[in-house]
Design a protein around this motif. Structure first.
Motif, PDB file in Angstrom:
ATOM      1  N   ASP A   4       3.715   2.300  10.879  1.00  0.00           N
ATOM      2  CA  ASP A   4       4.954   2.159  10.100  1.00  0.00           C
ATOM      3  C   ASP A   4       6.019   3.145  10.557  1.00  0.00           C
ATOM      4  O   ASP A   4       7.197   2.806  10.684  1.00  0.00           O
ATOM      5  CB  ASP A   4       4.688   2.430   8.612  1.00  0.00           C
ATOM      6  CG  ASP A   4       3.960   1.272   7.952  1.00  0.00           C
ATOM      7  OD1 ASP A   4       4.217   0.123   8.336  1.00  0.00           O
ATOM      8  OD2 ASP A   4       3.136   1.534   7.066  1.00  0.00           O
TER       9      ASP A   4
ATOM     10  N   PRO B 283      -5.110   8.734   6.892  1.00  0.00           N
ATOM     11  CA  PRO B 283      -6.257   7.869   6.578  1.00  0.00           C
ATOM     12  C   PRO B 283      -6.432   6.640   7.464  1.00  0.00           C
ATOM     13  O   PRO B 283      -7.453   5.969   7.365  1.00  0.00           O
ATOM     14  CB  PRO B 283      -5.958   7.442   5.134  1.00  0.00           C
ATOM     15  CG  PRO B 283      -4.473   7.484   5.026  1.00  0.00           C
ATOM     16  CD  PRO B 283      -4.004   8.570   5.945  1.00  0.00           C
ATOM     17  N   THR B 284      -5.431   6.329   8.276  1.00  0.00           N
ATOM     18  CA  THR B 284      -5.510   5.052   9.000  1.00  0.00           C
ATOM     19  C   THR B 284      -5.360   5.218  10.514  1.00  0.00           C
ATOM     20  O   THR B 284      -4.891   6.233  11.001  1.00  0.00           O
ATOM     21  CB  THR B 284      -4.410   4.089   8.488  1.00  0.00           C
ATOM     22  OG1 THR B 284      -3.159   4.782   8.467  1.00  0.00           O
ATOM     23  CG2 THR B 284      -4.711   3.584   7.092  1.00  0.00           C
TER      24      THR B 284
ATOM     25  N   HIS C 224      -8.669  -1.062   3.583  1.00  0.00           N
ATOM     26  CA  HIS C 224      -8.856  -1.175   5.021  1.00  0.00           C
ATOM     27  C   HIS C 224      -7.539  -0.971   5.778  1.00  0.00           C
ATOM     28  O   HIS C 224      -7.476  -0.287   6.793  1.00  0.00           O
ATOM     29  CB  HIS C 224      -9.456  -2.540   5.353  1.00  0.00           C
ATOM     30  CG  HIS C 224      -9.617  -2.775   6.813  1.00  0.00           C
ATOM     31  ND1 HIS C 224     -10.566  -2.121   7.559  1.00  0.00           N
ATOM     32  CD2 HIS C 224      -8.921  -3.542   7.672  1.00  0.00           C
ATOM     33  CE1 HIS C 224     -10.464  -2.503   8.819  1.00  0.00           C
ATOM     34  NE2 HIS C 224      -9.467  -3.363   8.918  1.00  0.00           N
ATOM     35  N   ALA C 225      -6.483  -1.579   5.273  1.00  0.00           N
ATOM     36  CA  ALA C 225      -5.186  -1.448   5.951  1.00  0.00           C
ATOM     37  C   ALA C 225      -4.103  -1.160   4.920  1.00  0.00           C
ATOM     38  O   ALA C 225      -4.153  -1.658   3.795  1.00  0.00           O
ATOM     39  CB  ALA C 225      -4.859  -2.723   6.713  1.00  0.00           C
ATOM     40  N   PHE C 226      -3.134  -0.355   5.329  1.00  0.00           N
ATOM     41  CA  PHE C 226      -2.116   0.067   4.370  1.00  0.00           C
ATOM     42  C   PHE C 226      -0.766   0.223   5.076  1.00  0.00           C
ATOM     43  O   PHE C 226      -0.634   0.956   6.034  1.00  0.00           O
ATOM     44  CB  PHE C 226      -2.549   1.412   3.761  1.00  0.00           C
ATOM     45  CG  PHE C 226      -1.739   1.830   2.576  1.00  0.00           C
ATOM     46  CD1 PHE C 226      -1.942   1.245   1.340  1.00  0.00           C
ATOM     47  CD2 PHE C 226      -0.766   2.813   2.695  1.00  0.00           C
ATOM     48  CE1 PHE C 226      -1.190   1.629   0.236  1.00  0.00           C
ATOM     49  CE2 PHE C 226      -0.014   3.202   1.599  1.00  0.00           C
ATOM     50  CZ  PHE C 226      -0.224   2.614   0.369  1.00  0.00           C
ATOM     51  N   GLU C 227       0.214  -0.531   4.589  1.00  0.00           N
ATOM     52  CA  GLU C 227       1.565  -0.407   5.140  1.00  0.00           C
ATOM     53  C   GLU C 227       2.453   0.172   4.058  1.00  0.00           C
ATOM     54  O   GLU C 227       2.303  -0.159   2.886  1.00  0.00           O
ATOM     55  CB  GLU C 227       2.122  -1.788   5.512  1.00  0.00           C
ATOM     56  CG  GLU C 227       1.430  -2.447   6.676  1.00  0.00           C
ATOM     57  CD  GLU C 227       1.875  -3.906   6.788  1.00  0.00           C
ATOM     58  OE1 GLU C 227       2.998  -4.147   7.246  1.00  0.00           O
ATOM     59  OE2 GLU C 227       1.098  -4.777   6.391  1.00  0.00           O
ATOM     60  N   GLN C 228       3.373   1.032   4.459  1.00  0.00           N
ATOM     61  CA  GLN C 228       4.254   1.578   3.424  1.00  0.00           C
ATOM     62  C   GLN C 228       5.689   1.774   3.882  1.00  0.00           C
ATOM     63  O   GLN C 228       5.965   2.020   5.046  1.00  0.00           O
ATOM     64  CB  GLN C 228       3.690   2.899   2.905  1.00  0.00           C
ATOM     65  CG  GLN C 228       3.414   3.942   3.961  1.00  0.00           C
ATOM     66  CD  GLN C 228       3.027   5.268   3.327  1.00  0.00           C
ATOM     67  OE1 GLN C 228       3.714   5.784   2.463  1.00  0.00           O
ATOM     68  NE2 GLN C 228       1.911   5.844   3.769  1.00  0.00           N
TER      69      GLN C 228
ATOM     70  N   PHE D 101      -1.944  -3.591  13.941  1.00  0.00           N
ATOM     71  CA  PHE D 101      -1.165  -2.357  13.849  1.00  0.00           C
ATOM     72  C   PHE D 101      -1.236  -1.582  15.170  1.00  0.00           C
ATOM     73  O   PHE D 101      -0.228  -1.046  15.633  1.00  0.00           O
ATOM     74  CB  PHE D 101      -1.660  -1.493  12.691  1.00  0.00           C
ATOM     75  CG  PHE D 101      -1.587  -2.198  11.357  1.00  0.00           C
ATOM     76  CD1 PHE D 101      -0.360  -2.425  10.750  1.00  0.00           C
ATOM     77  CD2 PHE D 101      -2.726  -2.653  10.720  1.00  0.00           C
ATOM     78  CE1 PHE D 101      -0.280  -3.084   9.527  1.00  0.00           C
ATOM     79  CE2 PHE D 101      -2.657  -3.305   9.506  1.00  0.00           C
ATOM     80  CZ  PHE D 101      -1.435  -3.528   8.904  1.00  0.00           C
TER      81      PHE D 101
ATOM     82  N   ASN E   1       0.061   8.909   0.814  1.00  0.00           N
ATOM     83  CA  ASN E   1      -1.355   8.925   1.216  1.00  0.00           C
ATOM     84  C   ASN E   1      -2.183   9.821   0.305  1.00  0.00           C
ATOM     85  O   ASN E   1      -3.297   9.460  -0.085  1.00  0.00           O
ATOM     86  CB  ASN E   1      -1.501   9.431   2.658  1.00  0.00           C
ATOM     87  CG  ASN E   1      -1.013   8.417   3.670  1.00  0.00           C
ATOM     88  OD1 ASN E   1      -0.833   7.252   3.350  1.00  0.00           O
ATOM     89  ND2 ASN E   1      -0.784   8.858   4.887  1.00  0.00           N
TER      90      ASN E   1
END
Lengths: 151, 87
Positions: free
Chosen positions: A119, A103-104, B68-72, A65, B57
């Motif tokens: 994203d 959060p990321t 750990h990882a999140f795509e949206q 990412f 979120n």
């Protein structure tokens, strides 16, 4: 190193004025560091037009990412930006999530304002918004030139 | 706590009144460490992308601690209609 000295100096200074409560669960020093990180972040995001908090460095991203963000910026010819590697600093890694309420990692800032994560940057790249947002920063996207060439 | 795709789906349907949700476990061995979601909700209408992502979120803030990882992808029902045929 300088920042470390600055950190400790500031911590010492503020600790003097804090009355010592009984049974502190979190040591005062930790609380103090966290507060300092938030203050530092406020300055860090404003210091450069484009700021990226990422895993690894632009030359060597350590996560897909973060790499995507680097590649998107590169496509637009944005080479001159501040990149902070959160893997080198656990305090920063947690602090920036709190600071942005996000959060990321990665996280992108334009002119001190939070833009989003991978994203969002990708979607802005795809729908053309990124070219406009860069223009607002006074950055001419390299994609505009390559479009002209291909015509 | 293990976060399941179904748990995420239900929470998004319930709290964001999502009319369509896709949840994909994208962790290499499907160990529920990373997810990719598509959320379609009329609550996104008139809201910029950043705000939509913030809604997702905060809806999943508890779960995020374990992910750990999140795509949206966040779409309004109208955007989803346009997006769907290519699938």
């Amino acid at each position: 190193m300088n920042s470390l000295i600055r950190h400790s100096a500031r911590c010492l200074r503020s600790v003097v004025f804090v009355a010592k409560p009984a049974n502190v669960a979190v040591p005062g020093r930790l609380l103090c560091e966290a507060a300092d990180t938030q203050k530092d972040l406020g300055e860090m995001v404003k210091k450069d037009k484009v700021v990226v908090f990422m895993k690894g460095t632009p030359a060597q991203p350590m996560c897909g990412f973060s790499n995507a963000v680097v590649q998107i910026l590169r496509m637009h010819g944005v080479d001159n930006y501040a990149a902070y590697n959160v893997l080198e600093d656990q305090e920063l890694r947690q602090g920036v999530k709190l600071f942005s309420n996000w959060p990321t990692i990665p996280q992108v800032y334009f002119n001190g304002e939070f833009v989003g994560g991978c994203d969002i940057l990708l979607q802005m790249h795809q729908n053309g918004d990124l070219v406009d947002e860069l223009k607002k920063l006074g950055i001419h996207s390299a994609l505009l030139d390559s479009e002209k060439e291909s015509k | 706590m293990a976060v399941t795709s179904e748990h995420i789906r239900q929470k998004l349907v319930h709290e964001l009144a999502a009319v369509h949700v896709e949840v994909e476990d994208t962790s290499p061995n499907r160990c529920a460490a990373s997810f990719k979601v598509v959320v379609v909700s009329s609550q996104f209408e008139g809201k910029p992308l950043l705000q939509r992502h913030r809604m997702v979120n905060s809806c999943l803030s508890e779960e995020m601690k374990h992910i750990h990882a999140f795509e949206q992808k966040t779409l309004t029902p109208q955007q989803w209609e346009q997006h769907k045929p290519s699938q």
